[in-house]
Write a protein that holds these residues in place. Structure first.
Motif, PDB file in Angstrom:
ATOM      1  N   HIS A 191       8.046   4.462  -1.768  1.00 27.66           N
ATOM      2  CA  HIS A 191       7.147   4.546  -0.617  1.00 27.66           C
ATOM      3  C   HIS A 191       5.974   3.588  -0.813  1.00 27.66           C
ATOM      4  O   HIS A 191       5.317   3.639  -1.855  1.00 27.66           O
ATOM      5  CB  HIS A 191       6.571   5.963  -0.473  1.00 27.66           C
ATOM      6  N   GLY A 244      11.394  -1.666  10.076  1.00 27.56           N
ATOM      7  CA  GLY A 244      11.055  -2.690   9.084  1.00 27.56           C
ATOM      8  C   GLY A 244      12.266  -3.497   8.708  1.00 27.56           C
ATOM      9  O   GLY A 244      13.213  -2.979   8.150  1.00 27.56           O
ATOM     10  N   ALA A 249       6.896  -4.927   7.466  1.00 29.65           N
ATOM     11  CA  ALA A 249       6.562  -3.945   6.436  1.00 29.65           C
ATOM     12  C   ALA A 249       7.648  -2.888   6.365  1.00 29.65           C
ATOM     13  O   ALA A 249       8.098  -2.367   7.378  1.00 29.65           O
ATOM     14  CB  ALA A 249       5.238  -3.292   6.772  1.00 29.65           C
ATOM     15  N   ALA A 251       8.112   0.712   4.777  1.00 26.74           N
ATOM     16  CA  ALA A 251       7.262   1.747   4.196  1.00 26.74           C
ATOM     17  C   ALA A 251       8.016   2.631   3.226  1.00 26.74           C
ATOM     18  O   ALA A 251       7.421   3.247   2.361  1.00 26.74           O
ATOM     19  CB  ALA A 251       6.657   2.599   5.308  1.00 26.74           C
ATOM     20  N   GLU A 252       9.317   2.694   3.345  1.00 27.16           N
ATOM     21  CA  GLU A 252      10.065   3.693   2.590  1.00 27.16           C
ATOM     22  C   GLU A 252      11.490   3.235   2.401  1.00 27.16           C
ATOM     23  O   GLU A 252      12.070   2.591   3.270  1.00 27.16           O
ATOM     24  CB  GLU A 252      10.074   5.010   3.376  1.00 27.16           C
TER      25      GLU A 252
ATOM     26  N   PRO B 403       5.625   8.605   5.719  1.00 25.24           N
ATOM     27  CA  PRO B 403       5.437   7.330   5.032  1.00 25.24           C
ATOM     28  C   PRO B 403       5.121   6.202   6.001  1.00 25.24           C
ATOM     29  O   PRO B 403       4.547   5.194   5.615  1.00 25.24           O
ATOM     30  CB  PRO B 403       6.783   7.093   4.349  1.00 25.24           C
ATOM     31  N   TYR B 404       5.483   6.373   7.247  1.00 26.19           N
ATOM     32  CA  TYR B 404       5.276   5.323   8.243  1.00 26.19           C
ATOM     33  C   TYR B 404       4.007   5.554   9.057  1.00 26.19           C
ATOM     34  O   TYR B 404       3.603   4.690   9.823  1.00 26.19           O
ATOM     35  CB  TYR B 404       6.498   5.247   9.165  1.00 26.19           C
ATOM     36  N   TYR B 455       2.866   0.878  16.087  1.00 25.43           N
ATOM     37  CA  TYR B 455       3.509   0.548  14.816  1.00 25.43           C
ATOM     38  C   TYR B 455       4.490  -0.596  15.060  1.00 25.43           C
ATOM     39  O   TYR B 455       5.623  -0.392  15.504  1.00 25.43           O
ATOM     40  CB  TYR B 455       4.211   1.797  14.261  1.00 25.43           C
ATOM     41  N   SER B 457       6.444  -2.491  13.500  1.00 28.16           N
ATOM     42  CA  SER B 457       7.789  -2.603  12.920  1.00 28.16           C
ATOM     43  C   SER B 457       8.806  -1.713  13.616  1.00 28.16           C
ATOM     44  O   SER B 457       9.996  -1.849  13.397  1.00 28.16           O
ATOM     45  CB  SER B 457       7.759  -2.207  11.435  1.00 28.16           C
TER      46      SER B 457
END
Lengths: 767, 767
Positions: A191, A244, A249, A251-252, B403-404, B455, B457
Motif C-alpha cells: 500500500h 492506476g 499512481a 495505491a495498492e 488505500p485509494y 481521483y 486514476s
C-alpha cells in the motif's frame, strides 16, 4: 556476612575499559561453516534483524546452508531483508527484501549469481564490508552503491549512497524468503499511503504455518515514481482491475508474488529508508516506526549504546582471540528471544488473535530445546530480571492463547512450529522462579507447566504418563523424549515445592524418575522400549537417523541426559570409574567408519561427543559428578580449542539462537548450568584471566584465573571470596551475592580437588 | 396546514392485518431464471445468509447461474453455507459449508449430483421444502435428515433431525465456495477450543482479493470425535506435525483445503448448531455468538418478528400475485447493505485494518451502481433514518480507510472489488442529506464525495476533469462513464449548495453538464468520443460488448441517462414528440436479428429496453418528462406484466441486491425516484388498490387506487390529501408529512393530465 559484603559490592561504574565492548565483537563468526549466524544489524533482542541475504533462491535442501540468509563464501548479495534467525538449524524469515538498483534499467529478478548483471543482485567483496553490533556496511559493486544498515528495536534503517548521476531505485521483493519453495507465500500486499509511507504485509506457510508480518517504510527522499507488480502467472481469476495504470499512481497491490519498484531520480545525498515491522497490522508497523524516531546516524548511535550497555555486563580480560570469541558469544546470546509485541503492547498469538500485553514486552523466537540449557540461565545473570520475566510472561501468555493450551515448543513470530521435543519452556520458567525471579504470575505459570506436561496428544505424553516411558512403537524418538520429559518434570516438582504445591511436587517428583524406565543397565545405554516392555532391536548406539529412537543423536549422547539425577545414573553405570571410562570411550570413539553426512546439525564431532548439537553440551561437565573434575577440565580445553574460532567458520554447529554461544560464554568464565532448576553451576576451568560481571542486582561477581596460560590448563585451587572452595560447583545465590571466584591454574591436574561425594554437583540421590 | 395534519397522521398501531406480512413473502422468487436470489434464512440486513447451495463445483463460467448458491431446478443440495448475495450478477461467498451426514460412512467430497451416494450431497424435493423470511427447511433424502435453518443478525442456526439409530455427523467443507476456482482459497484454519467451540477462518481471493471471514460454532450435543483434514495435494513443505493423530484430539488445522468431520454418535433429539460470523477475528465470532443467545426456536421467533416489523412498514392491499410480488420485493430490498461490524463495533476495512465503529453499525455489500437508483431511496421511506446513516457512515468510514482514499464502488466484506462504474456512493449520500437525514457527519461525507469525484486514476476521471468527457481511446466504456459521472457530480453540487458550500457546488454544477460533451445530437445518441473530439466509429446503437463504449448496455439504453437534466436532453432530441417517438422506438425495437447470449445480465428485453439490467430502469418514467404520462402508465403495465411473476423464475434479471425489487416496489405503489437527489418521485401508475406506509417518522402515507383492475390501467385523476394533483411527480416532503395519494383508475388514458411543462418532473433546464 553476605549482607555486609553486599554494600561494598554494589557496583560503581567500571573504570574506562580499553575500547567499547561492542568493538570486541566479530559479527562474522558463524556466518560460514555450520554456524548459521548473520552479520547484519540488530538491537539487543530486536524485532528487526536487518541483514544481507547472499542467496535465497534455493530449494529446501539447499536452503540449510542459507538458514540465516548470508553465507560468507558467497560472491553476491541479493538484497537486505529484515528478519533472520541467529543460528537456527531449520529456517524461515528473510522478510521484506530491499535492494538498491542504480541506472536506467531495473531488473525485477535477482538473476544468477554466476552471471553478473543478470538481475538485481550485486557482487561484493569482504574488503569493502564492515560490521559491528547494530551496524553493517558493504559496497555493492555492480550497483555502485554503498549500503549501510542499522536497526532499533522494531525499526531497521537503510542508507544507500548511489553513484553521482545515476538514477536511484529500490526493488522490494516480497517473493523473497528463506527456506523458500513454491507456494510458501500465501498472500501479500503493498500500500502506498497518501503521506508517502509504503506499508505492506506478507502471509507465509512453511515452518510456521500462517505466519503474518506487516511493515511500514518511509524514505528520506520522495518517490518520483513507483510500480507495484504481481509476478504470479496463471491466476485463473483475478477480479477487476484497481485504479492506476502506467504512470498513474497505484495505491495498492495484493497478490502472491509481489514486487515494488520505487524510483527516486538522481539524488544528491544518500537515501535513507526507515522500516518498521509489526506482527499485528500495518497501522501497528506505522506506529512502531513513529515510536522510534531518528535518522540513520541517530538510530545507529542509540543501538551501539544499547549494545555497549548489554555487553558491558561483563568486563573480560583474556587473550585476544578468546576475548573476541567470548564477546561475540555474549552478543549472540542477546539476540533472542526477540521482541514480538508492538510498541503499544499489541501482539498476535499462536491462535492468530491479537491481544494487548501490559506490564511486559512480548517476546518470541523460542528455540527452547536448545536454549533451556544455558542461554536462558545466562540471561538471569547478564540481563535485568525483567528480561526473564518478559520471557516467562510471554511463554505463559502464549500458552493461554494456544489452541492446544500448552507452552511454546519452538515458536517464532508468535506461532508454534512443533520442532524438536520436550516441553522445555518448563525448565526455563522453573529456573527463573527458583532463582528468585518473581516479576511474573507464578500460579499461572505453574498451571501452564502442568498443562504442558499433561497434554496426552503431544509427543507420546499420554503413553509416558501411563507407562512411565514413551514406547517407540507408539511414538518416534521415544528414548530421547522419555529422558527429556523426566528432566522437565523434575523442574516442575522443584518449582511446585518452592511454591508450597506439594501435591504437584509429589506427582512430578515421581515422573522425574521415569528416565530409569528407558535405561538399559545391561548395555549401559538409554534405549527405546516397545509398548510390551522389551527394548527395540537391532540396537546400534552409533546410529543417527530421523525418526529413530533418539532426537538428532544416538545412544552415546542421550545416555547422559539425567541432569536431575546424575548420581543415580552413574550408579547404574557401575560407579565412578566405569562412568569415567564410558565418558572417555565417548570422547575417544573412533568414527572413521561412520558417516553422518545425511543428518543436518551433526557437526563438531569429538568421537561420539558432538559439540555442534545440544544433547552433548553438558557431557564434558559430567566427570565432576564422578569425582574427576580434572577430566572435565581436559575435555573443556579440548572442546574449546577445536570447536570455536574467531573466524566466519568459527562455530562448529548451528548457534541455535545463542545456545552454542552461551555454552562458550559460561565455559569461558569457568562454570556451566548442567541442570537448570538446580541453582547450581558446575565448575569447569576458566579461559579468561579475569572477568567482572555486573549482575542484574547491581553487584559485581569476579572470576579470576591466576597463572592462566595454554600450558596452565588445570585448576589447582579455587577460592570463593578468599576462602577455599572444595566443591566443584557454585550456587546461584553465591554469584548473585557478588564476590570473587578465584582460580589458581596449573600445568598438571589436581586430582585431589572436589572428588568427595559431598563436593560433587547436585544430584537427587547424591544428597 | 401541514403541521395541523401531522398530529392527526402520527401512526397508531395498524389494525390487525390478514396474516403476518412475512407470510406474504415467497422467498423462492428469483431462485430460478436470472434472479440469483437465495431461499435461505437471514435476518433483515443480517451478516449471516444461511442458505442451501445446490452446486458450487463449477468453473467460473458455469458459476454465473449459481451466483447465490441455489438453483431451483437442481436435484441435490451440497450443503448449507453462511454467506450469499441476493441477486448479484457476479459472485463469491458461500462460506463455511455445513452438511449433515448420517450413518457409518462419511464421504468428504460432495460427489456427483448425477450419481446418488457418490458424496455427501443429498437429493431433495421441493415437496418437502419450505421457506419464509428467516426460516428454511428441507428433507435431505439421501442423508435421511430433516434440515432447518434460521438466522439472527450475526448468527445462523441449523437444526438437523437424524433418522433414529443412525450415527450423526457434520461435514464442514472450507474448500467450498461460490465462484470457486483453483487457488481461490488462500488460507484457512480450524480450531477446536477446550470448551467445545469450533472456530475457524478463511481467506480468499477472487472478486474481493484478500477477503477474510471468521466463524465460531457451538453444538447442542457434544462431539464424540472429530477429524480435521487437509485435502491439499503436493504441498512441497508442510513444516512439522502438530499434536494429535488418529483418535487423539486435534486442536488445530491450518491449510488451503480443509475439512472437518464432526461426529455426534446416535442422537435422541435434533442437533442444533449455532454459528456466528465475524470479519475481525475468531474471538470476534465467539463474542458475536454470545451476543445473540437462544436456541433455534428462539432465534427463529425473534427473526420472524423482526421481519414482520420491517415488512410491516407497508400494509398492502393488492391482487394476491401482486401482493406476493410486492412483499417479496420489499423483503429483497431489506437484505443489503448487510451488517459487517462485530457486536462490539470492530470491523475490518478495505485496508485490512481493524477499527472500532461507535454510534453506528458498519454495513457492507454495496452494489452501488445498481442500488443508488431505487434501493437506497426506498430505505429512506421504509426504514429508520439510522439505517441510512449507518450506510452513509459506513461509506465514509470505508473511504477514510481506503488505500485509494475514495468511497466504495462495489464493496463487500469491507473490501473493494472495482466492479461496474461511477462513484455512486455519492448520490446515496446526497439523497440522504437532501432528504434531511443528518445523523452522519456531513462535512466528512462531502469531503469523501469530492475526493471520489477527483481521483484522477479512477476510470478516466483525470481525462474527464480535463476534457469534460471520458475519451474512449483512453478508457473503456467511456460514454457510460461520462454520463454517470455527470449525474453523480450534480448530486454533489446539490448537497454542497444545501450545506452552504457554494464553491464546491459551482465546481460540480459545471461538471453536471458534461453529459452534453458525449451526446451526439446528430444521431440522437450518447456516443463515445475519442481524445481528438471525434465520435468513435463504427457506431452500432444495438451492440453490447464488454469493454465497448458502454457498460453492460448500448446506446439505446444509455442515451436516456441524464436524470439531472432530462428537459435539456429532450430538447437535444428535438422536443416532446420526437422524444416520445424515440422512447417508443426503443420499446418497440425488433430484436429478432440480434443475439446477446454472450453478455451476462442482458435479460428481460422489451425491444431495446432491457429491464433485467439497471440502465433501463428509469426509462419508462421518462414519458412524463415529455408530457405523456399515460405512455409511462402503458409501459409500466407492459413491464410489470412481463418481467415479474410470483414464481422461482419470476425476476427477469439479477435482483442486484434489491434494485430490481425496489423498482417493482416503488412502481407497485405508483411512483419512482428517477433522479435520487432531486427529492422527487415520478408518478407512474399504482398496482395496488391500497398501500399504507408507516414512515420512519411515525406518520402514515397512503396510496389508494380507486377502481384498479386489469382493464383500469390508466390514471384518470390524482389527488394528494384530497386535493387534485396536476403534476406527474410528488415530493419527498409531501410523503414524509403523511397523507394520502389517491388515484382514480380508468380504462382509457387521460392524455390531459400533467402535460404542462410546470407539471413535469424536476429538470435543471426545465425550471
Amino acid at each position: 556476612m553476605r549482607i555486609i559484603l553486599a554494600a561494598a559490592l554494589v557496583a560503581a561504574p567500571l573504570a574506562a575499559q580499553t575500547g567499547r565492548p561492542s568493538e570486541a565483537v566479530n559479527v562474522f563468526i558463524g556466518t560460514g561453516g555450520e554456524g548459521h549466524t548473520y552479520p547484519g544489524a540488530t538491537a539487543p533482542f530486536g524485532m528487526v534483524q536487518l541483514s544481507p541475504d547472499t542467496d535465497t533462491g534455493c530449494t529446501i535442501r539447499d536452503c540449510y546452508g542459507h538458514a540465516a540468509g548470508y553465507r560468507y563464501d558467497d560472491p553476491t548479495i541479493q538484497g537486505f531483508s529484515h528478519t533472520h534467525f541467529s543460528g537456527a538449524g531449520h529456517s524461515d524469515l528473510g522478510d521484506v527484501l530491499v535492494m538498491p538498483v542504480a541506472g536506467d534499467r531495473v531488473a525485477l529478478d535477482p538473476g544468477d549469481a554466476k552471471v553478473p548483471g543478470s538481475g538485481y543482485r550485486s557482487r561484493f567483496s569482504h574488503a569493502r564490508e564492515t560490521a559491528s553490533p547494530g551496524y553493517y556496511a558493504v559496497t555493492l559493486d555492480d550497483a555502485g552503491v554503498r549500503a549501510e544498515l542499522t536497526a532499533g528495536t522494531r525499526v531497521g534503517v537503510h542508507r544507500y549512497a548511489f553513484a553521482a548521476g545515476r538514477a536511484a531505485h529500490l526493488v522490494i521483493d516480497l517473493r523473497s524468503s528463506l527456506y523458500n519453495y513454491p507456494g510458501k507465500i500465501l498472500w501479500s500486499g503493498l500500500h502506498l499511503r497518501a503521506d508517502g509511507t509504503l506499508t505492506g504485509f506478507r502471509e507465509t506457510r512453511g515452518w510456521a504455518p500462517g505466519r503474518k508480518l506487516f511493515f511500514a517504510m518511509r524514505f528520506s527522499s520522495p518517490l518520483t515514481d513507483h510500480a507495484f507488480v504481481d509476478r504470479e502467472e496463471k491466476v485463473p481469476y483475478k477480479g477487476f482491475a484497481a485504479p492506476g495504470r502506467g504512470s498513474d499512481a497505484v495505491a495498492e497491490k495484493l497478490g502472491r508474488q509481489l514486487e515494488a519498484q520505487l524510483d527516486f531520480g538522481r539524488l544528491t545525498k544518500p537515501l535513507e529508508v526507515r522500516v518498521a515491522l509489526s506482527g499485528v497490522d500495518e497501522n501497528g508497523a506505522v506506529a512502531n516506526l513513529e515510536a522510534e524516531p531518528g535518522d540513520f546516524d541517530a538510530i545507529r548511535v542509540a543501538t551501539r549504546g544499547a549494545w555497549d550497555r548489554a555487553l558491558g555486563a561483563v568486563d573480560i580480560d583474556a587473550p585476544p582471540a578468546m576475548r573476541t570469541n567470548l564477546y561475540t558469544a555474549l552478543y549472540h546470546t542477546l539476540l533472542a528471544p526477540s521482541v514480538w509485541s508492538d510498541a503499544d503492547g499489541r501482539w498476535r498469538g499462536p491462535d492468530d488473535q491479537v491481544r494487548v500485553a501490559t506490564g511486559y514486552t512480548v517476546r518470541s523466537t523460542f528455540s527452547l530445546w536448545d536454549t533451556f540449557r544455558a542461554e536462558h540461565p545466562l540471561l538471569t545473570l547478564v540481563q535485568p530480571a525483567q528480561r526473564t520475566c518478559d520471557v516467562v510472561s510471554s511463554l505463559v501468555a502464549s500458552r493461554e492463547a494456544s489452541p492446544y493450551g500448552i507452552l511454546p515448543v519452538w515458536q517464532f513470530a508468535g506461532r508454534e512450529t512443533w520442532t524438536m521435543i520436550g516441553y522445555h519452556a518448563v525448565p526455563v520458567i522453573a529456573d527463573a522462579y527458583l532463582k528468585g525471579i518473581r516479576c511474573f504470575d507464578a500460579p499461572r505459570a505453574l498451571d501452564a507447566m502442568v498443562a504442558s506436561a499433561s497434554y496426552a496428544s503431544y509427543g507420546g505424553l499420554g503413553e509416558y504418563m501411563k507407562r512411565g516411558y514413551v514406547p517407540i512403537d507408539k511414538e518416534p524418538e521415544a528414548a530421547s523424549k522419555t529422558v527429556e520429559y523426566a528432566y522437565d518434570d523434575w523442574t516442575i516438582a522443584r518449582m511446585a515445592r518452592a511454591m508450597g504445591r506439594t501435591d504437584v511436587a509429589a506427582q512430578f517428583d515421581k515422573r522425574a524418575g521415569y528416565w530409569r524406565n528407558s535405561f538399559d543397565a545391561k548395555s549401559g545405554f538409554l534405549r527405546a522400549r516397545l509398548a510390551n516392555g522389551a527394548y527395540r532391536t537391532p540396537f546400534d548406539p552409533t546410529a543417527i537417523n530421523y525418526g529413530s529412537d533418539y532426537t538428532e543423536g544416538n545412544a552415546w549422547q542421550y545416555s547422559w541426559f539425567v541432569p536431575q539425577d546424575q548420581g543415580a545414573l552413574f550408579r547404574l553405570l557401575g560407579g565412578d570409574a566405569k562412568t569415567v571410562a564410558k565418558l572417555d570411550a565417548m570422547f575417544d570413539f573412533d568414527n572413521s567408519k561412520l558417516d553422518y553426512s545425511h543428518a543436518e546439525d551433526i557437526a563438531g564431532l569429538i568421537g561420539q561427543y558432538i559439540h555442534g548439537n545440544e544433547p552433548s553440551h553438558h557431557v564434558a561437565y559430567l566427570y565432576n559428578y564422578a569425582g574427576a573434575p580434572w577430566r572435565t577440565q581436559e575435555r573443556l580445553t579440548q572442546i574449546v580449542a577445536s570447536q570455536y574460532k574467531p573466524t566466519p567458520d568459527g562455530l562448529s554447529g548451528n548457534d541455535d539462537l545463542g545456545q552454542m554461544s552461551a555454552w562458550l560464554f559460561f565455559t569461558g568464565l569457568g562454570f556451566y548450568p548442567v541442570a537448570p532448576g538446580s541453582n547450581e553451576y558446575v565448575i569447569g576451568r576458566p579461559f579468561v584471566s579475569r572477568a567482572v560481571m555486573t549482575l542484574p542486582n547491581g553487584r559485581r561477581f569476579t572470576v579470576a584465573a591466576d597463572g592462566l596460560s595454554e600450558a596452565n590448563r588445570y585448576v589447582s585451587q579455587v577460592t570463593l571470596n578468599g576462602k577455599p572452595l572444595a566443591r566443584s560447583f557454585i550456587r546461584h545465590d553465591e554469584i548473585m551475592a557478588g564476590g570473587e571466584l578465584r582460580f589458581v591454574m596449573g600445568a598438571v591436574p589436581n586430582k585431589g580437588w572436589a572428588t568427595a561425594k559431598a563436593a560433587r554437583p547436585y544430584s537427587i540421590s547424591g544428597y
